[in-house]
Design an enzyme around this catalytic site. Structure first.
Site, PDB file in Angstrom:
ATOM      1  N   LYS A 270       0.829  -1.195   0.000  1.00  0.00           N
ATOM      2  CA  LYS A 270       0.000   0.000   0.000  1.00  0.00           C
ATOM      3  C   LYS A 270       0.872   1.256   0.000  1.00  0.00           C
ATOM      4  CE  LYS A 270      -3.733  -2.069   2.769  1.00  0.00           C
ATOM      5  NZ  LYS A 270      -4.852  -1.860   1.830  1.00  0.00           N
ATOM      6  N   ARG A 344     -10.303 -11.724   1.666  1.00  0.00           N
ATOM      7  CA  ARG A 344     -11.152 -12.780   1.100  1.00  0.00           C
ATOM      8  C   ARG A 344     -10.451 -14.135   1.124  1.00  0.00           C
ATOM      9  NH1 ARG A 344     -11.543  -9.311  -4.232  1.00  0.00           N
ATOM     10  NH2 ARG A 344     -11.292  -7.769  -2.573  1.00  0.00           N
TER      11      ARG A 344
END
Length: 493
Positions: A270, A344
């Protein structure tokens, strides 16, 4: 801060604030009228000079006029002109607390309605408003420190009010527990520490089991384990059980939480700006731990399971790479296109494990899963995705009742093309279009015939600034109230 229920004729005293209600148009409640009469109309004059209208949440905080035994008086608006709803009382109590928390008064006396349920809800609002995460501060100016040490709630029957407050106190404890987890820095709250804090809830009667990486590897959890392989902290799977139904063998309900204790993005790293906020990427797991805390705390008559997938997503020489293929517990293979779509991957194995082991009535997962949900819904709604209309309707109703709002979004099969992989059964990200939906479609592949809902709470887990007086800036504890209400309204026997 301490909560006390006191008789209705209790006076505030020289170091206390008195809070009373005013309706729309600044019409005074009975308690406010009594205070106004005792001061020769001073409250009415203050209202006239202060542009106070009685709008919901509006406050007018003044030095107590002669005739009142108090240091300050707080008028709190609640709209309307008739009976005050419990939600309005909760918000009014929270607003009153926020108005005087650093004023120097040491007590707040709430006279917002004398019946037991109203008094209990006022206590709940004040308790939530008092939340503050400052355990690592060593210096602070005195005038910025909260001064209120005791909140006294006037009730016609203080004993009955205390009894009515007990389940709300258990819920407040659980919300605070969840907020604390989300607020902790990641060097403190790594997966093992999170698991240990969950284990500590056994004192409430929960059963807590912890699986480490060796146990998960034996179960074939390659999807979850791949996320944590770049961290020196061992990944954990926490299983929390509350068996409160009369029939301990009755089919349980199940909650599953994403617990990425810190998310750098991994190799798909990030940007540095704002990365510190990724300490709250475990907000879903914190919500699940919180609702299990609430159910145990109030001795809910239900069998419930909470499963927390706890990992750190870090970039090192052993970290998962873009392009890797992992095999999930279900046997399905996943091409990892982006290591920053990691939540996920954690949930894929946690969901499969939950349904295979516990055969629940339903599964609800909570996850700070996608930034796309913020683009879609802003910060007032969480995204709801589900394969079951009945479960969705119950969740929507519970969310409305608890001010933890949901908005249902579709799971169209046509969008599954976005997560097709040429070399594996699927890939873990489907590009920018409909990012929250394709994440939900990915999760649905790990649900096998069980009613299921996915709550994407990335939009609501952290509020800064917060417009709700019961939610100070920072961790919300979102999901605890919602799921507790769902259970209470629809699933307790």
């Amino acid at each position: 801060m301490r909560i006390e229920f006191v008789p209705v004729d209790t006076q505030a005293g020289a170091t206390a604030a008195l809070a009373v209600l005013a309706h729309e148009g600044a019409a005074l409640s009975p308690e406010a009228r009594a205070a106004n009469e005792a001061t020769g109309g001073a409250l009415a004059r203050a209202i006239a000079g202060g542009r106070f209208t009685g709008a919901k949440g509006q406050t007018l905080d003044i030095v107590a006029p002669n005739g009142l035994e108090a240091a300050r008086v707080v008028l709190v608006g609640v709209d309307g002109s008739g009976a005050v709803e419990p939600e309005a009382v909760e918000l009014a109590a929270a607003s009153a607390f926020q108005a005087v928390k650093t004023s120097g008064v040491v007590e707040l006396v709430l006279k917002l309605g004398a019946d037991a349920e109203t008094a209990a809800r006022a206590a709940f609002g004040a308790r939530l408003a008092a939340y503050r995460f400052d355990k690592y501060r060593t210096t602070e100016k005195a005038e910025k420190k909260p001064s209120v040490q005791v909140v006294k709630i006037a009730a016609a029957d203080p004993v009955k009010a205390q009894k009515a407050y007990e389940p709300l106190a258990a819920l407040a404890d659980a919300i605070v527990f969840s907020r604390n987890l989300v607020s902790e820095p990641a060097n403190i709250l790594h997966p093992e520490e999170f698991a240990a804090r969950a284990k500590g809830l056994e004192s409430l009667g929960l059963e807590v089991e912890i699986l480490g990486e060796a146990e998960m590897a034996k179960l074939g959890m390659g999807s979850l384990l791949g996320v944590g392989q770049g961290s020196v902290r061992e990944s954990q799977l926490v299983i929390m059980k509350w068996m409160g139904a009369a029939d301990k063998s009755a089919q349980p309900i199940a909650f599953v939480g994403k617990g990425v204790c810190f998310d750098t993005g991994g190799i798909s790293i990030k940007p540095a700006d704002g990365m510190e906020d990724m300490k709250w990427d475990m907000g879903g797991a914190a919500a699940v731990a919180g609702v299990m805390h609430a159910l145990a705390g109030r001795k809910a008559k239900v069998n419930a399971i909470g499963v927390l997938g706890l990992v750190e997503n870090m970039p090192d020489g052993n970290a998962q790479r873009p392009g890797d293929v992992v095999t999930s517990m279900s046997g399905q293979t996943i091409e990892v296109i982006n290591t920053d779509a990691e939540g996920r991957l954690v949930l894929a194995d946690a969901l499969w494990y939950t349904q295979e082991r516990f055969k629940p009535q339903f599964m609800i997962d909570l996850a700070t899963l996608t930034g796309a949900i913020i683009i879609s819904l802003g910060h007032d709604y969480a995204g709801l995705f589900s394969n079951n209309d009945g479960l969705s309707e119950k969740l929507l109703a519970a969310g409305k009742a608890e001010r933890e709002s949901l908005w249902r979004l579709p799971l169209p099969a046509a969008y599954e093309k976005q997560i097709e992989s040429p070399i594996a059964d699927m890939k873990n990200i489907g590009g920018r279009p409909a990012g929250s939906i394709t994440a939900g479609l990915f999760l649905q592949k790990f649900v096998n015939g069980v009613p299921w809902a996915h709550l994407d709470i990335a939009s609501v887990a952290w509020k800064k600034p917060s417009a709700d007086p019961t939610v100070p800036d920072g961790a919300v504890g979102y999901g605890v109230r919602l799921l507790n209400r769902l259970v209470a309204d629809a699933y307790e026997g």
